[in-house]
Enzyme design. Structure first.
Site, PDB file in Angstrom:
ATOM      1  CG  HIS A   1      -2.048  -0.867   1.186  1.00 41.52           C
ATOM      2  ND1 HIS A   1      -3.486  -0.670   1.593  1.00 41.52           N
ATOM      3  CD2 HIS A   1      -2.292  -2.025   0.502  1.00 41.52           C
ATOM      4  CE1 HIS A   1      -4.388  -1.614   1.195  1.00 41.52           C
ATOM      5  NE2 HIS A   1      -3.499  -2.350   0.538  1.00 41.52           N
TER       6      HIS A   1
ATOM      7  CE1 TYR B   1      -4.993   4.126   8.929  1.00 47.83           C
ATOM      8  CE2 TYR B   1      -5.417   4.021  11.110  1.00 47.83           C
ATOM      9  CZ  TYR B   1      -4.730   3.564  10.063  1.00 47.83           C
ATOM     10  OH  TYR B   1      -3.758   2.562  10.241  1.00 47.83           O
TER      11      TYR B   1
ATOM     12  N   PRO C   1      -3.996   0.457  18.661  1.00 49.14           N
ATOM     13  CG  PRO C   1      -6.015  -0.788  18.240  1.00 49.14           C
ATOM     14  CD  PRO C   1      -5.254  -0.006  19.494  1.00 49.14           C
TER      15      PRO C   1
ATOM     16  CE  LYS D   1       4.230   3.266  13.558  1.00 46.80           C
ATOM     17  NZ  LYS D   1       3.959   2.600  12.088  1.00 46.80           N
TER      18      LYS D   1
ATOM     19  CE1 TYR E   1      -0.890   3.818   9.653  1.00 41.37           C
ATOM     20  CE2 TYR E   1       0.139   3.123   7.314  1.00 41.37           C
ATOM     21  CZ  TYR E   1      -0.816   3.077   8.226  1.00 41.37           C
ATOM     22  OH  TYR E   1      -1.927   2.003   8.252  1.00 41.37           O
TER      23      TYR E   1
END
Ligand code: FAD
Ligand code: PHB
Length: 391
Positions: free
Chosen positions: A72, A201, A293, A297, A385
């Site tokens: 991704h 998100y 979450p 990580k 990220y």
């Protein structure tokens, strides 16, 4: 039984450590409380950093991931009904993440350990570390009614947050840092086409939501919920209705629903214990730290611990060099705290905090608007990220 490293826990930390040590000629035995089927039925993380995927390849367990996982290059953050794409690759000079379930990583690790003759003792009860402060530690356990003992040079505590390893460190030595959030994540897995090719998100007035996936026909969706939900109160229809309400309208119109194949609730917590070493006992992964979450990580941090710990053990057994083991706790914690900060920040950015009504809500919205308008802010999000460097 005698071995060089006694490993408690056959989660990703324990199995990856055992595999890497094996490839460097170091013997280990893994003791796991649950059955293999139980371990393989747990649905957990889904996003792997590049540093972790490189480690899996180097450990000869990356082939199926490279065939079946999805690379991704970005994800979306949605708020105020609009989606904003975070172009990870463009913001980080080409870095990406891999979408491949923790369950599959576990499966690949078990297969590799089996193929190489690794010793994994499952359904081991009452695993107890002894004399870890001395020169000759050992582990005891019970299996099928008989007692077992493993003498080893080092013990790796890879037994997760509720394990026994951390408890073997005296309270006078151990310092715990903790933040418990006033909510949890209710998640479902469903054999339906994902609502989006990339993760979304969502910050929504009804609470956070996340659209994630495992493959072209397997979706993983979460909604912010109470920390402890009674799952009986959440039949699939109720979940779908609530999830749909939190999706931006154009995504909601495309949502495919179906029966859930797994449903669970996870409380959100930040936790770190220091130090991660006591004598010949080394903690790794969830045994030493927990992140909410939101930043994806948890699993990745377990992998970076194993990177530092395996290096230290290899240098010790190969060259008699103890410096890596001596610096393990300090090096691992430096990276852990940065991931703790990021996970805490992303949790605050996206969730509804009951105590934040009014001023706090406006600050959150301003932060989201600033984030998507500033390349500097986006770059900071993206570099965290995709994963900070190991060294
Ligand atoms: P674990 O995976 O917990 O493995 C520890 C192993 O030790 C287990 O197999 C356990 O059975 C065994 N064990 C425990 N006690 C003993 C004992 N006394 N004796 C012997 N064996 C023992 N992270 C994300 O990034 N995204 C997510 O969506 C996400 N969801 C999660 C959902 C849940 C319910 C949980 C608990 C965690 C989730 N995580 C998630 C975090 C991520 O899964 C963990 O960070 C990761 O599993 C850590 O790996 P580990 O090997 O250190 O610990
Ligand atoms: C998941 O797919 O389970 C997942 C993905 C991203 C997260 C957390 C969980 O941040």
């Amino acid at each position: 039984m005698k071995t060089q490293v006694g490993i408690i826990g056959a989660g990703p930390s324990g199995l990856l450590l055992s595999q890497i040590l094996h490839l460097h000629g170091i013997r280990s035995v893994v003791l796991e409380r649950r059955s293999r089927d139980y371990v393989l039925s747990r649905i957990r993380a889904g996003v792997l950093e590049q540093g972790f995927t490189d480690m899996l390849r180097a450990a000869q367990v990356g082939a199926r991931m490279d065939r079946e996982g999805q690379i991704h290059e970005g994800f979306d953050i949605a708020f105020g009904g609009k989606r904003h794409r975070i172009d990870l690759a463009a913001l980080t000079g080409g870095k990406t993440v891999m979408v491949y379930g923790q369950t599959e990583v576990q499966r690949d690790l078990f297969a590799a350990r089996d193929a190489m003759g690794g010793t994994i003792i499952t359904e081991a009860e009452d695993v107890t570390p002894h004399d870890v402060a001395g020169a000759a530690p050992y582990l005891t356990y019970r299996k099928d009614g008989s007692e077992g003992r493993i003498d080893c040079e080092f013990v790796a505590g890879c037994d997760g947050f509720h394990g026994v390893s951390r408890k073997a460190i005296p309270e006078s030595v151990l310092k715990n840092f903790e933040r418990v959030y006033p909510f949890g994540w209710l998640g479902i897995l469903s054999e339906t086409a994902p609502v989006s090719d990339e993760l979304i998100y969502m910050n929504h007035e009804r609470g956070f939501a996340l659209a994630s996936l495992r493959s072209a026909n397997l979706s993983r969706y979460y909604i912010q919920s109470a920390a402890e939900e009674d799952l009986a109160q959440w039949p699939d229809e109720r979940f779908w209705e609530e999830f749909r309400r939190r999706l931006p309208a154009e995504a909601a119109a495309k949502l495919v629903t179906g029966p859930s194949v797994e449903k669970s609730v996870a409380p959100l917590r930040s936790f770190v214990c220091e130090p991660m070493r006591y004598g010949r006992l080394f903690l790794a992964g969830d045994a030493a730290h927990i992140v909410p979450p939101t930043g994806a990580k948890g699993l990745n941090l377990a992998a970076s611990d194993i990177h530092f710990l395996s290096r230290g053990l290899i240098d010790y057994f190969r060259k008699g060099d103890e410096s890596g083991l001596q610096r393990y706790s300090e090096k691992a914690l430096a990276r852990i705290w940065k991931a703790e900060r990021f996970s805490w920040w992303m949790t605050h950015l996206l969730h509804v905090f009951p105590e934040n009504a009014g001023f706090g809500e406006r600050i959150q919205r301003a932060e989201l608007e600033y984030l998507v308008s500033s390349r500097a802010a986006l770059t900071s999000l993206a570099e965290n990220y995709v994963g900070l460097p190991f060294e």
